[in-house]
Motif scaffolding. Structure first.
Motif, PDB file in Angstrom:
ATOM      1  N   GLN A  76       0.815  -1.217   0.000  1.00  0.00           N
ATOM      2  CA  GLN A  76       0.000   0.000   0.000  1.00  0.00           C
ATOM      3  C   GLN A  76       0.849   1.268   0.000  1.00  0.00           C
ATOM      4  O   GLN A  76       0.312   2.373  -0.025  1.00  0.00           O
ATOM      5  CB  GLN A  76      -0.922   0.012   1.232  1.00  0.00           C
ATOM      6  CG  GLN A  76      -1.858  -1.179   1.328  1.00  0.00           C
ATOM      7  CD  GLN A  76      -2.831  -1.256   0.174  1.00  0.00           C
ATOM      8  OE1 GLN A  76      -3.277  -0.228  -0.348  1.00  0.00           O
ATOM      9  NE2 GLN A  76      -3.162  -2.472  -0.260  1.00  0.00           N
ATOM     10  N   ASP A  77       2.165   1.092   0.045  1.00  0.00           N
ATOM     11  CA  ASP A  77       3.075   2.235   0.139  1.00  0.00           C
ATOM     12  C   ASP A  77       3.310   2.829  -1.244  1.00  0.00           C
ATOM     13  O   ASP A  77       3.965   2.223  -2.093  1.00  0.00           O
ATOM     14  CB  ASP A  77       4.405   1.779   0.755  1.00  0.00           C
ATOM     15  CG  ASP A  77       5.338   2.949   1.059  1.00  0.00           C
ATOM     16  OD1 ASP A  77       5.036   4.067   0.603  1.00  0.00           O
ATOM     17  OD2 ASP A  77       6.342   2.735   1.749  1.00  0.00           O
ATOM     18  N   SER A  80       4.769   5.812  -1.613  1.00  0.00           N
ATOM     19  CA  SER A  80       5.714   6.902  -1.371  1.00  0.00           C
ATOM     20  C   SER A  80       7.101   6.590  -1.920  1.00  0.00           C
ATOM     21  O   SER A  80       8.034   7.350  -1.677  1.00  0.00           O
ATOM     22  CB  SER A  80       5.823   7.175   0.125  1.00  0.00           C
ATOM     23  OG  SER A  80       6.395   6.062   0.806  1.00  0.00           O
ATOM     24  N   PHE A 122       5.317   5.138   4.688  1.00  0.00           N
ATOM     25  CA  PHE A 122       4.013   5.593   5.162  1.00  0.00           C
ATOM     26  C   PHE A 122       2.965   5.335   4.082  1.00  0.00           C
ATOM     27  O   PHE A 122       3.263   5.284   2.894  1.00  0.00           O
ATOM     28  CB  PHE A 122       4.038   7.078   5.551  1.00  0.00           C
ATOM     29  CG  PHE A 122       4.470   8.009   4.461  1.00  0.00           C
ATOM     30  CD1 PHE A 122       3.548   8.530   3.552  1.00  0.00           C
ATOM     31  CD2 PHE A 122       5.798   8.376   4.329  1.00  0.00           C
ATOM     32  CE1 PHE A 122       3.947   9.401   2.554  1.00  0.00           C
ATOM     33  CE2 PHE A 122       6.208   9.240   3.330  1.00  0.00           C
ATOM     34  CZ  PHE A 122       5.280   9.754   2.431  1.00  0.00           C
ATOM     35  N   ILE A 123       1.712   5.165   4.542  1.00  0.00           N
ATOM     36  CA  ILE A 123       0.619   4.830   3.642  1.00  0.00           C
ATOM     37  C   ILE A 123      -0.603   5.672   3.979  1.00  0.00           C
ATOM     38  O   ILE A 123      -0.661   6.342   5.024  1.00  0.00           O
ATOM     39  CB  ILE A 123       0.256   3.323   3.728  1.00  0.00           C
ATOM     40  CG1 ILE A 123      -0.170   2.949   5.156  1.00  0.00           C
ATOM     41  CG2 ILE A 123       1.438   2.467   3.282  1.00  0.00           C
ATOM     42  CD1 ILE A 123      -0.594   1.501   5.306  1.00  0.00           C
ATOM     43  N   SER A 124      -1.582   5.635   3.102  1.00  0.00           N
ATOM     44  CA  SER A 124      -2.811   6.400   3.305  1.00  0.00           C
ATOM     45  C   SER A 124      -3.727   5.699   4.300  1.00  0.00           C
ATOM     46  O   SER A 124      -3.521   4.530   4.653  1.00  0.00           O
ATOM     47  CB  SER A 124      -3.550   6.563   1.972  1.00  0.00           C
ATOM     48  OG  SER A 124      -3.994   5.288   1.499  1.00  0.00           O
ATOM     49  N   VAL A 125      -4.747   6.408   4.748  1.00  0.00           N
ATOM     50  CA  VAL A 125      -5.720   5.826   5.676  1.00  0.00           C
ATOM     51  C   VAL A 125      -6.445   4.661   5.019  1.00  0.00           C
ATOM     52  O   VAL A 125      -6.662   3.605   5.634  1.00  0.00           O
ATOM     53  CB  VAL A 125      -6.722   6.912   6.146  1.00  0.00           C
ATOM     54  CG1 VAL A 125      -7.848   6.275   6.976  1.00  0.00           C
ATOM     55  CG2 VAL A 125      -6.006   7.987   6.953  1.00  0.00           C
ATOM     56  N   CYS A 154      -4.439   7.337  12.571  1.00  0.00           N
ATOM     57  CA  CYS A 154      -4.990   7.939  11.353  1.00  0.00           C
ATOM     58  C   CYS A 154      -5.227   9.438  11.454  1.00  0.00           C
ATOM     59  O   CYS A 154      -5.639  10.061  10.457  1.00  0.00           O
ATOM     60  CB  CYS A 154      -6.316   7.260  10.990  1.00  0.00           C
ATOM     61  SG  CYS A 154      -6.183   5.504  10.582  1.00  0.00           S
ATOM     62  N   THR A 188      -3.410  12.010  11.405  1.00  0.00           N
ATOM     63  CA  THR A 188      -2.623  12.903  10.558  1.00  0.00           C
ATOM     64  C   THR A 188      -2.908  12.713   9.071  1.00  0.00           C
ATOM     65  O   THR A 188      -2.373  13.452   8.236  1.00  0.00           O
ATOM     66  CB  THR A 188      -1.114  12.668  10.799  1.00  0.00           C
ATOM     67  OG1 THR A 188      -0.779  11.332  10.476  1.00  0.00           O
ATOM     68  CG2 THR A 188      -0.754  12.974  12.248  1.00  0.00           C
ATOM     69  N   GLY A 189      -3.718  11.728   8.723  1.00  0.00           N
ATOM     70  CA  GLY A 189      -4.042  11.490   7.317  1.00  0.00           C
ATOM     71  C   GLY A 189      -3.146  10.467   6.643  1.00  0.00           C
ATOM     72  O   GLY A 189      -3.391  10.081   5.501  1.00  0.00           O
ATOM     73  N   PHE A 190      -2.095  10.036   7.319  1.00  0.00           N
ATOM     74  CA  PHE A 190      -1.245   8.963   6.803  1.00  0.00           C
ATOM     75  C   PHE A 190      -0.656   8.206   7.980  1.00  0.00           C
ATOM     76  O   PHE A 190      -0.586   8.724   9.105  1.00  0.00           O
ATOM     77  CB  PHE A 190      -0.137   9.515   5.901  1.00  0.00           C
ATOM     78  CG  PHE A 190       0.745  10.520   6.562  1.00  0.00           C
ATOM     79  CD1 PHE A 190       1.854  10.138   7.294  1.00  0.00           C
ATOM     80  CD2 PHE A 190       0.470  11.882   6.453  1.00  0.00           C
ATOM     81  CE1 PHE A 190       2.672  11.070   7.904  1.00  0.00           C
ATOM     82  CE2 PHE A 190       1.283  12.825   7.075  1.00  0.00           C
ATOM     83  CZ  PHE A 190       2.383  12.417   7.797  1.00  0.00           C
TER      84      PHE A 190
END
Length: 630
Positions: A455-456, A458, A463-466, A489, A491-493
């Motif tokens: 799911q990364d 970046s 780090f990954i999304s919610v 969650c 912070t949004g990531f």
């Protein structure tokens, strides 16, 4: 040229019908003497042999005429040698009439049956630009034109390939990794000449290498090392050619003189012939190189074995790189890359790019080290490693958060890794395949990390999304309390390190990694590190035997690696302090048990940071100087 071939054929046919030319005058014994009778019988047998030789020459001339006509209709720059062991690329007859400077090559073709084929000007220019780009310095060209593939003469590092200057270390380190595979885990194959021999590909088999490890480096014969090297080169080239084709590049002017020389003098002959020789353009590549393609591994092995003196020469590294690129196919190499406009040899220092290392490790010249490919959105994506590899890769850049090495490279079939730093490549390996086996803790960690990395988006940033985080929880069966999910969650990531800490505090029944015993994940094993660089460390000049410029020799370092339980050493010492202070009246035996459980004081070097990307929390110890990855 056709008229010349017809004249050759007619001449050979006329010679086959002639009688023996008169011998030089000499005194002979009487006609009826026994000596005369014996001489007559001997001459008769000799005449018979010569007549047969002429007939064979006539037949060979006819075959060359046919082959030359067929070669003229071939559009491909490389003609494959058939599995039946055919005559290969037959263009020597055409080359004979083209220029008198190729006479030595023609003689070699007449004797051996093949010399390879010249590349077209367009292919040669594409190859040169792909490797070096449009603006390459003479220093970089010199680095790549002065590096042979040779074993160390030092007994302690006799299994290792020596590098004299920067640049081609990515090529040498990758070949070195495969050589170690054959010496340690396939010794019966490195001693056997036929590559068609069935291969044991089970890394969990009962390895004979551990019991043989004590003397394998000190008792290696030159023949065994050579066979391991040839096997390695053959495997890499076929890996680049999708296990269907291997292309072998050589230097045309070397063939005749090398083939006619004795084994002990071949290195000297080649060195003499290469004096003043340089490759500075695509035109130089076209004039110098001859290429042969093989679909039979047995034939390719034999050819590589014949060419070992050439690969030992100062042109060895660049010839092998060219062979690998041509085995893959230049168009396929460019399709593998994310940015095909950049040269494969990086400026300003001329180092082998990650694409070169990945090509030799996996058969594809991709630029990234993560698993699979990464979707960047908008129909754009970048490519990584697509399947499990035999030998892997670790890098200091991962410990600095510049990239993320995927599981394919991090967990190869055999416990051997090319190690990358900012400017150099070395090799890390184990003698026991058990270091690759995962315990319960590592297996669970690997599964969760793989789901997280999937799911990364970046580029390995950790780090990954919610949305991706909730998918990870579903894929791994983790049941985090709602307040912990909200906290991660907000912070949004979601950052891996924070998620990992929550997993360590979460009970196994909920999908976490909380260990009530405090021992889950503990491992102790040995690793070995080899750095093949051998150069002057005084002022960077050519290494000498004097004292003015101390020599950095190839080094083999043994490391004792201990992976402590899930806590960090600081947490462990804090736990020891609390236990000791609260137990002053307890028997000293308990305190002794705690002392025994302490990890050894760890030593540190950049290599340790690389090792920790594979075994988190690992501590390393060694004797003598710290292992160097530069």
């Amino acid at each position: 040229m056709g008229d010349q071939e017809e004249e050759d054929l007619k001449m050979a046919l006329r010679m086959s019908m002639q009688t023996e030319p008169p011998e030089a005058k000499r005194s002979r014994p009487g006609e009826n003497s026994p000596a005369a009778t014996a001489a007559t019988e001997e001459e008769s047998e000799e005449m018979k042999n010569r007549r047969m030789q002429r007939e064979l020459m006539a037949a060979a001339a006819e075959k060359r005429m046919i082959a030359a006509k067929n070669a003229a209709t071939e559009a491909s720059p490389v003609k494959k040698v058939e599995k039946s062991g055919g005559a290969g690329v037959a263009v020597a007859a055409a080359a004979a009439a083209e220029s008198s400077k190729n006479v030595s090559l023609v003689k070699c073709e007449n004797r051996k049956g093949k010399i390879g084929k010249e590349m077209s000007a367009a292919v040669a220019q594409q190859l040169f630009s792909m490797i070096f780009g449009g603006e390459v310095t003479k220093d970089i060209l010199a680095q790549w034109s002065n590096q042979g593939i040779r074993f160390s003469p030092d007994p302690d590092t006799s299994m290792g390939l020596v590098q004299h200057e920067g640049g081609p270390c990515g090529v040498l380190a990758t070949i070195q990794a495969f050589v170690l595979k054959y010496l340690l885990f396939h010794p019966e194959e490195s001693d056997y000449a036929a590559p068609s021999m069935p291969r044991n590909t089970d890394p969990r088999r009962s390895s004979k290498s551990e019991c043989a490890a004590a003397d394998i480096f000190s008792s290696l014969t030159e023949d065994r090392k050579s066979r391991a090297l040839v096997r390695s080169m053959c495997e890499i080239l076929f890996l680049c050619g999708n296990n269907e084709t291997a292309v072998i590049a050589s230097i045309g002017v070397l063939h005749a003189d090398v083939e006619s020389s004795e084994d002990c003098s071949k290195d000297k002959v080649i060195s003499k012939l290469l004096e003043g020789f340089a490759i500075e353009s695509g035109l130089d590549l076209q004039k110098a190189l001859r290429i042969e393609a093989y679909t039979s591994k047995t034939s390719a092995f034999r050819r590589l074995e014949e060419m070992l003196p050439v690969f030992r020469s100062r042109m060895g590294a660049i010839l092998f790189l060219v062979s690998a690129l041509l085995s893959r196919g230049l168009d396929s190499v460019q399709a593998d890359r994310d940015d095909p406009s950049q040269p494969l040899v990086t400026a300003p220092f001329g180092h082998a790019s990650q694409e070169i290392v990945n090509l030799l490790l996996s058969g594809k010249a991709v630029a990234n080290v993560f698993d699979g490919r990464m979707d960047l959105g908008g129909g754009m994506f970048v490519k990584g490693i697509s399947s499990t590899v035999d030998v892997g890769f670790l890098t200091l850049l991962e410990s600095l958060n510049f990239c993320k090495v995927g599981q394919y490279l991090k967990c190869p079939k055999w416990p051997i890794w090319v190690v990358g730093s900012e400017s150099h490549y070395t090799v890390l390996f184990a003698l026991d395949t058990k270091v690759q086996e995962e315990n319960e803790f590592e297996s669970r960690e690997t599964k969760i990390r793989r789901a997280f990395d999937a799911q990364d988006q970046s580029g390995g940033g950790g780090f990954i999304s919610v949305e991706g985080f909730h998918q990870v929880l579903r894929d791994t069966g983790i049941n985090l309390p709602a307040e912990k999910v909200d906290n991660l969650c907000n912070t949004g990531f979601i950052v891996w390190s924070e998620f990992w800490q929550d997993l360590l505090d979460l009970d196994k029944s909920l999908g976490g990694l909380k260990d009530s015993t405090g021992l889950m994940g503990k491992k102790v094993f040995d690793l070995y590190h080899f750095n093949g660089i051998a150069k002057s460390v005084g002022n960077g000049s050519q290494a000498t035997c004097g004292n003015e410029n101390p020599i950095q020799r190839p080094r083999l370092t043994k490391l004792r690696v201990s992976v402590p339980p899930r806590w960090t050493p600081e947490e462990f010492m804090a736990d020891v302090a609390v236990t000791s202070s609260s137990g002053k009246n307890e028997p000293c035996g308990k305190e002794t048990a705690i002392e025994v459980s302490k990890p050894e004081p760890a030593q540190h070097a950049p290599l340790v940071d690389c090792i920790r990307t594979r075994w988190p929390r690992a501590n390393c110890n060694w004797e003598g100087d710290a292992p160097s990855i530069v």
